[in-house]
Design a protein around this motif. Structure first.
Motif, PDB file in Angstrom:
ATOM      1  N   ASP A 228     -12.229 -28.071  29.258  1.00 19.93           N
ATOM      2  CA  ASP A 228     -11.969 -28.786  30.509  1.00 19.93           C
ATOM      3  C   ASP A 228     -12.601 -28.095  31.705  1.00 19.93           C
ATOM      4  O   ASP A 228     -11.992 -27.992  32.767  1.00 19.93           O
ATOM      5  CB  ASP A 228     -10.454 -28.919  30.732  1.00 19.93           C
ATOM      6  N   GLY A 229     -13.808 -27.595  31.519  1.00 21.29           N
ATOM      7  CA  GLY A 229     -14.541 -27.023  32.629  1.00 21.29           C
ATOM      8  C   GLY A 229     -14.114 -25.626  33.043  1.00 21.29           C
ATOM      9  O   GLY A 229     -14.517 -25.146  34.088  1.00 21.29           O
ATOM     10  N   GLU A 230     -13.286 -25.002  32.230  1.00 23.85           N
ATOM     11  CA  GLU A 230     -12.870 -23.641  32.583  1.00 23.85           C
ATOM     12  C   GLU A 230     -13.076 -22.696  31.402  1.00 23.85           C
ATOM     13  O   GLU A 230     -12.998 -23.106  30.257  1.00 23.85           O
ATOM     14  CB  GLU A 230     -11.380 -23.626  32.956  1.00 23.85           C
ATOM     15  N   THR A 231     -13.324 -21.402  31.716  1.00 19.89           N
ATOM     16  CA  THR A 231     -13.402 -20.435  30.621  1.00 19.89           C
ATOM     17  C   THR A 231     -11.986 -20.127  30.142  1.00 19.89           C
ATOM     18  O   THR A 231     -11.103 -19.816  30.931  1.00 19.89           O
ATOM     19  CB  THR A 231     -14.068 -19.125  31.083  1.00 19.89           C
ATOM     20  N   VAL A 232     -11.800 -20.250  28.823  1.00 22.58           N
ATOM     21  CA  VAL A 232     -10.471 -20.052  28.254  1.00 22.58           C
ATOM     22  C   VAL A 232     -10.389 -18.690  27.585  1.00 22.58           C
ATOM     23  O   VAL A 232      -9.427 -17.956  27.750  1.00 22.58           O
ATOM     24  CB  VAL A 232     -10.158 -21.163  27.220  1.00 22.58           C
ATOM     25  N   LEU A 233     -11.398 -18.363  26.802  1.00 26.87           N
ATOM     26  CA  LEU A 233     -11.422 -17.094  26.091  1.00 26.87           C
ATOM     27  C   LEU A 233     -12.775 -16.432  26.317  1.00 26.87           C
ATOM     28  O   LEU A 233     -13.772 -17.107  26.504  1.00 26.87           O
ATOM     29  CB  LEU A 233     -11.218 -17.312  24.583  1.00 26.87           C
ATOM     30  N   ASP A 234     -12.798 -15.138  26.293  1.00 30.13           N
ATOM     31  CA  ASP A 234     -14.035 -14.396  26.492  1.00 30.13           C
ATOM     32  C   ASP A 234     -13.881 -13.067  25.762  1.00 30.13           C
ATOM     33  O   ASP A 234     -13.020 -12.274  26.088  1.00 30.13           O
ATOM     34  CB  ASP A 234     -14.245 -14.164  28.004  1.00 30.13           C
ATOM     35  N   GLY A 235     -14.688 -12.851  24.749  1.00 29.71           N
ATOM     36  CA  GLY A 235     -14.575 -11.589  24.029  1.00 29.71           C
ATOM     37  C   GLY A 235     -15.504 -11.567  22.828  1.00 29.71           C
ATOM     38  O   GLY A 235     -16.331 -12.462  22.659  1.00 29.71           O
ATOM     39  N   THR A 236     -15.370 -10.539  22.002  1.00 29.52           N
ATOM     40  CA  THR A 236     -16.179 -10.492  20.786  1.00 29.52           C
ATOM     41  C   THR A 236     -15.689 -11.592  19.858  1.00 29.52           C
ATOM     42  O   THR A 236     -14.566 -12.086  19.996  1.00 29.52           O
ATOM     43  CB  THR A 236     -16.011  -9.143  20.072  1.00 29.52           C
ATOM     44  N   PRO A 237     -16.533 -12.021  18.893  1.00 24.94           N
ATOM     45  CA  PRO A 237     -16.092 -13.058  17.954  1.00 24.94           C
ATOM     46  C   PRO A 237     -14.764 -12.702  17.292  1.00 24.94           C
ATOM     47  O   PRO A 237     -13.901 -13.557  17.137  1.00 24.94           O
ATOM     48  CB  PRO A 237     -17.225 -13.112  16.943  1.00 24.94           C
ATOM     49  N   LYS A 238     -14.611 -11.454  16.931  1.00 26.82           N
ATOM     50  CA  LYS A 238     -13.368 -11.051  16.262  1.00 26.82           C
ATOM     51  C   LYS A 238     -12.162 -11.269  17.164  1.00 26.82           C
ATOM     52  O   LYS A 238     -11.141 -11.803  16.751  1.00 26.82           O
ATOM     53  CB  LYS A 238     -13.451  -9.581  15.833  1.00 26.82           C
ATOM     54  N   GLU A 239     -12.304 -10.898  18.442  1.00 28.19           N
ATOM     55  CA  GLU A 239     -11.198 -11.088  19.377  1.00 28.19           C
ATOM     56  C   GLU A 239     -10.898 -12.571  19.564  1.00 28.19           C
ATOM     57  O   GLU A 239      -9.753 -12.997  19.494  1.00 28.19           O
ATOM     58  CB  GLU A 239     -11.557 -10.466  20.738  1.00 28.19           C
ATOM     59  N   VAL A 240     -11.974 -13.341  19.815  1.00 26.45           N
ATOM     60  CA  VAL A 240     -11.783 -14.754  20.126  1.00 26.45           C
ATOM     61  C   VAL A 240     -11.186 -15.506  18.938  1.00 26.45           C
ATOM     62  O   VAL A 240     -10.238 -16.271  19.073  1.00 26.45           O
ATOM     63  CB  VAL A 240     -13.122 -15.392  20.562  1.00 26.45           C
ATOM     64  N   PHE A 241     -11.717 -15.233  17.746  1.00 21.24           N
ATOM     65  CA  PHE A 241     -11.272 -16.027  16.606  1.00 21.24           C
ATOM     66  C   PHE A 241      -9.950 -15.539  16.016  1.00 21.24           C
ATOM     67  O   PHE A 241      -9.410 -16.153  15.110  1.00 21.24           O
ATOM     68  CB  PHE A 241     -12.363 -16.076  15.534  1.00 21.24           C
ATOM     69  N   SER A 242      -9.448 -14.420  16.525  1.00 19.61           N
ATOM     70  CA  SER A 242      -8.116 -14.030  16.054  1.00 19.61           C
ATOM     71  C   SER A 242      -7.051 -14.847  16.789  1.00 19.61           C
ATOM     72  O   SER A 242      -5.909 -14.922  16.381  1.00 19.61           O
ATOM     73  CB  SER A 242      -7.900 -12.529  16.264  1.00 19.61           C
ATOM     74  N   GLU A 243      -7.470 -15.498  17.873  1.00 22.33           N
ATOM     75  CA  GLU A 243      -6.532 -16.337  18.644  1.00 22.33           C
ATOM     76  C   GLU A 243      -6.543 -17.758  18.097  1.00 22.33           C
ATOM     77  O   GLU A 243      -6.812 -18.713  18.821  1.00 22.33           O
ATOM     78  CB  GLU A 243      -6.960 -16.366  20.119  1.00 22.33           C
TER      79      GLU A 243
END
Lengths: 296, 286
Positions: A228-243
């Protein structure tokens, strides 16, 4: 030589479309308050489903659109004012190349090498330099033997490689791939991802892959998720995909292996949240089974 | 069927014709067109046909490809030939008559000449230009030849660019037309039966999506070109430098001689008798 470490920096970047259709005059926000910075030489993936505003972001980065709010700096130059001279725009575009989704609609010439030469020609380079760059770029994407072919007879993946060569030949610092794999078959996709990887590791080019494929994003150094036009997550793939739960909440999924582990984790079994690639996930599963934690 | 249209399609190669300078090819095409329109008797047409066949052979483009380019206009050819045969009035006895329909010898000649003229025109110019010259080279050629006009404010570069892009997208759009046709046929659309009006109406659902997609393509292409730093011919260089070589001038001489030959041949009364008379005439003059 002093070089700025951050090549692209966005602060509260936003863009609002004016509807030209039925509800004429209505404002439709495509992007609002995106803040991010891209380091020189980084391999970044921007992830989001259709309509999340990620294509708008790409157009802003290449000055096709002018932001309606916030600030955008490319290589230290403020490009969000909308009052850049033609030469300033030219020098920014020289630094930021872009590969689009439809390979057909970005090839200008009817011979592969003439198409690759289009960019360098626009830069006003001397002939020998153009020749050298075209040959270099074609060999980098493995299309040397097709140099004299007609692009419309190539496969989608090959066309896309030619399009990339056309950008490489301009020697940009950043290459943005805007859904460039979306129209390709699995083989063409893998080739393209290989090239992205090589561009970043071997050529030192900053690569930004805008995509909605999770497994592509997992290959990058860093993932930014836009919704929706906003950054939600920002990190390494491991960090992001653990969420995984947060990804699900915005209609995205983690790569398949990660999803399976998440399901297992949901049953109260402790699993390693860092496993991401297929091999890692298989290893984790194998260990779980051999320890007897999973029976069925 | 629709993909048979080869007009405006480039076949990469390395024949003598391929290697000619695009500017020279444009000049040669003009000379060739002049030849085609000057020719008006048997000998001239024989010379012209031989000339065209030699061009085709030199270009190393298959005869089948060349003939495919003529296919779309066969209907028009037959129609004009028909009109020429029946509507040309002549002197003396008609060869054949049926009430008001009369066929004269001159009518048949005219029909054959007209058909030959159109076929030779299409084959010759496509061999010289579209089949053997990459559109970008063609554009460069046109731009170079017309560049004196820039001084009086004619946007020569934009014009050449538009042309080359049009040429580039012909095969793409033809492919797309095929796809849309198939998509609609699979839903029961009928493009091949019914009268002319019905068939024309059946094309509307074909043209609408084709136009929509063409506009979309144009938009995307413009953005892609802008991203590749395109800004007209401002400070632009070229990968291929145009240089005239010996072979360009040699071909020019051959073309000029052929044109002069045809002009002479078609302006003497005994020309219709054939090349013999033509040679006689030449020697007589010398």
């Amino acid at each position: 030589m002093m070089k700025n470490d951050i090549i692209i920096r966005a602060e509260g970047l936003g863009y609002t479309y004016l509807d030209e259709g039925e509800r004429r005059g209505d404002e439709i926000p495509a992007l609002s308050g995106v803040t991010l910075s891209v380091r020189r030489g980084e391999y970044l993936a921007v992830l989001g489903h259709n309509g999340s505003g990620k294509s708008t972001l790409a157009k802003l980065l290449n000055l096709i659109l002018t932001p309606t709010e916030g600030k955008l700096y490319i290589d230290g130059v403020d490009v969000s004012s909308g009052e850049l001279s033609e030469d300033e725009v030219f020098s920014i575009r020289k630094k930021v190349g872009m590969v689009f989704q439809n390979p057909d609609n970005q090839l200008v010439a009817t011979v592969v090498e003439e198409d690759v030469a289009f960019g360098p020609e626009n830069l006003g380079l001397p002939r020998e330099e153009i020749r050298a760059r075209v040959d270099g770029a074609l060999s980098l994407v493995g299309m040397t033997e097709y140099a004299r072919h007609a692009p419309h007879k190539l496969s989608g993946g090959q066309k896309q490689r030619v399009a990339i060569a056309g950008i490489i030949a301009m020697r940009p610092e950043v290459i943005i791939f805007d859904e460039s794999t979306a129209m390709l078959d699995p083989l063409g996709r893998r080739d393209l991802l290989d090239i992205m990887d090589r561009l970043c590791r071997d050529e030192g080019i900053t690569v930004i892959n805008i995509t909605h494929y999770m497994d592509e994003a997992a290959l990058a150094d860093r993932v930014i998720v836009i919704n929706d036009g906003e950054t939600v997550l920002d990190g390494t793939p491991k960090e992001v995909f653990s969420e995984v739960d947060r990804l699900h909440a915005i209609g995205l999924e983690a790569p398949q292996g990660r999803e399976i582990l998440h399901l297992i984790g949901g049953r109260g079994i402790k699993v390693d949240k860092a496993a991401l690639t297929e091999e890692e996930c298989i290893a984790v599963l194998y260990e779980l089974i051999s320890r007897g934690n999973i029976n069925e | 069927m629709i993909s048979d249209i080869t007009l405006g399609q480039f076949f990469p190669g390395s024949s003598v014709i391929h290697k000619l300078d695009p500017r020279m090819k444009l000049i040669l095409s003009v000379l060739f067109i002049a030849m085609v329109f000057v020719a008006n008797n048997t000998a001239a047409f024989i010379l012209l046909t031989v000339f065209t066949v030699v061009l085709v052979l030199l270009s190393k483009i298959s005869l089948a490809t060349v003939l495919r380019g003529v296919k779309p206009i066969i209907l028009i050819l037959v129609f004009t030939a028909f009109l020429n045969v029946f509507l040309t009035g002549g002197e003396g006895e008609p060869l054949w008559s049926f009430y008001f329909l009369k066929i004269y010898e001159i009518g048949i000649y005219r029909a054959v000449f007209m058909a030959l003229r159109v076929i030779i025109l299409i084959v010759g110019t496509s061999i010289l230009l579209t089949y053997t010259t990459s559109p970008i080279a063609l554009t460069d050629g046109i731009e170079a030849l017309l560049s004196p006009l820039k001084r009086i404010g004619v946007p020569v570069h934009s014009f050449a660019m538009m042309m080359s892009i049009a040429l580039r997208f012909i095969p793409t759009l033809v492919e797309e037309t095929d796809k849309i046709m198939n998509a609609q046929k699979s839903r029961g659309a009928d493009f091949s039966s019914g009268g002319l009006v019905k068939r024309a109406k059946a094309l509307i659902p074909l043209l609408v999506p084709l136009f929509v997609s063409a506009f979309k393509r144009a938009d995307e292409l413009a953005v892609a070109m802008e991203c590749r730093c395109y800004r007209g011919d401002k400070n632009r260089t070229k990968l291929v430098k145009l240089t005239y070589r010996a072979r360009d001038f040699l071909t020019l001489i051959v073309f000029v001689l052929a044109l002069v030959g045809i002009i002479l041949e078609c302006n003497i009364p005994s020309g219709a008798l054939g090349t013999g008379a033509f040679l006689e005439f030449l020697f007589y003059r010398v």
